[in-house]
Scaffold this active site. Structure first.
Site, mmCIF file in Angstrom:
data_model
loop_
_atom_site.group_PDB
_atom_site.id
_atom_site.type_symbol
_atom_site.label_atom_id
_atom_site.label_comp_id
_atom_site.label_asym_id
_atom_site.label_seq_id
_atom_site.Cartn_x
_atom_site.Cartn_y
_atom_site.Cartn_z
ATOM 1 N N ASP A 230 12.237 125.181 24.903
ATOM 2 C CA ASP A 230 11.889 126.377 24.136
ATOM 3 C C ASP A 230 12.902 126.544 23.007
ATOM 4 O O ASP A 230 14.083 126.804 23.261
ATOM 5 C CB ASP A 230 11.890 127.616 25.032
ATOM 6 N N LEU A 231 12.472 126.409 21.793
ATOM 7 C CA LEU A 231 13.361 126.377 20.638
ATOM 8 C C LEU A 231 14.269 127.606 20.587
ATOM 9 O O LEU A 231 13.790 128.745 20.576
ATOM 10 C CB LEU A 231 12.533 126.280 19.352
ATOM 11 N N ASP A 232 15.588 127.366 20.552
ATOM 12 C CA ASP A 232 16.607 128.412 20.424
ATOM 13 C C ASP A 232 16.510 129.471 21.514
ATOM 14 O O ASP A 232 16.935 130.614 21.322
ATOM 15 C CB ASP A 232 16.522 129.079 19.041
ATOM 16 N N GLN A 233 15.988 129.106 22.676
ATOM 17 C CA GLN A 233 15.857 130.049 23.780
ATOM 18 C C GLN A 233 16.691 129.637 24.995
ATOM 19 O O GLN A 233 16.574 130.236 26.060
ATOM 20 C CB GLN A 233 14.387 130.174 24.198
#
EC number: 3.5.1.10
Length: 288
Positions: A230-233
């Site tokens: 999950d991008l930047d999560q």
């Protein structure tokens, strides 16, 4: 590396909280002749939560008894309390690979601190999708590889990066301006650390400091986190902010922001190298 490092180990533990854990761990180490140097602990609830522990201890002939100690702890204490745990030796220096694009501030901070013995690791190589930083990196005696990434060759490029980085314990994205695929991240689960500005989810895309300037922000900062699909999560390791005012130009914001980025990333990497971070769900317990 201090002489005592060869005789020092760290134990990270996660388990359901219940009475007797500290006593069981301490007694085990005592009966094996170990001396506890530090012990940090945290529980999510007063009763019935999740328990976390970081223990650093010294033991003579640690290298010789490592396998026996590990097996014995797993069969006794860890089994009794159903622990998720890891034992690492301080003398086993972790290997670090760095990915970068064109921004050099975070990269050079890591290289400078490593060259001064301030990061307990071996930086094995730097991989970039641009040629720009080769001279700066090679001055530190670190190999520099360029792997071009396009929409058409992304799968092949990531396979090459994975092969180049094989053998490293952790990868650091020092402003690597490419999105890693979920397949790549899965191979390096919780072993990739990223740094980015803390404006997210605001000001996504190009030139976030100019966007922030145009909105008149009063705080800027940076976030270091583990990379997940999950991008930047991913779980956050470290953050910091600095207050700014209407007097700051775009360049002022960028200069201050990059300073925050380099310091936040360095702390996050050091804490990972020193086995101070435990990931639980999508959060981290950081014994700093």
């Amino acid at each position: 590396m201090p002489m005592t490092a060869a005789h020092t180990a760290r134990l990270l533990i996660t388990c359901a909280d219940r009475p007797g854990i500290v006593q069981a761990v301490s007694s085990f180490l005592y009966h094996h002749g170990a001396n506890i140097i530090s012990l940090d602990q945290y529980a999510t609830e007063e009763q019935g939560g999740t328990y976390f522990m970081r223990v650093e201890f010294a033991l003579d002939r640690l290298q010789e008894v490592r396998d026996v100690l590990t097996r014995s702890f797993g069969d006794t204490v860890a089994a009794q309390y159903q622990m998720s745990w890891q034992l690492t030796l301080v003398g086993d220096i972790k290997k670090v690979g760095i990915l970068v694009s064109k921004y050099d501030h975070a990269l050079l901070e890591l290289l400078w601190r490593w060259s001064r013995g301030l990061l307990p690791c071996e930086i094995t190589q730097v991989v970039s999708n641009h040629e720009d930083l080769r001279d700066a990196v090679e001055r530190f005696g670190v190999p520099y590889h360029v792997v071009k990434v396009t929409k058409e060759n992304k799968v092949e490029a990531e396979a090459e990066i994975h092969e180049l980085m094989a053998g490293n314990d952790v990868l650091v994205l020092a402003r690597y301006m490419q999105i890693l695929s979920s397949e790549f991240v899965e191979k390096w689960s919780y072993r990739v650390i990223n740094i980015h500005h803390s404006f997210l989810p605001a000001f996504v895309g190009a030139d976030p400091y100019r966007q922030a300037y145009e909105k008149g922000v009063k705080l800027i900062g940076a976030t270091a986190h583990y990379v997940t699909a999950d991008l930047d999560q991913g779980p956050i390791i470290e953050q910091a902010v600095e207050r700014v005012s209407h007097r700051y130009t775009v360049e002022d914001l960028r200069e201050l922001g990059e300073d925050v980025e380099r310091n936040v990333l360095t702390r996050a990497v050091r804490w990972h190298l020193e086995d101070r971070v435990i990931v639980h769900d999508n959060k981290t317990i950081v014994f700093d």
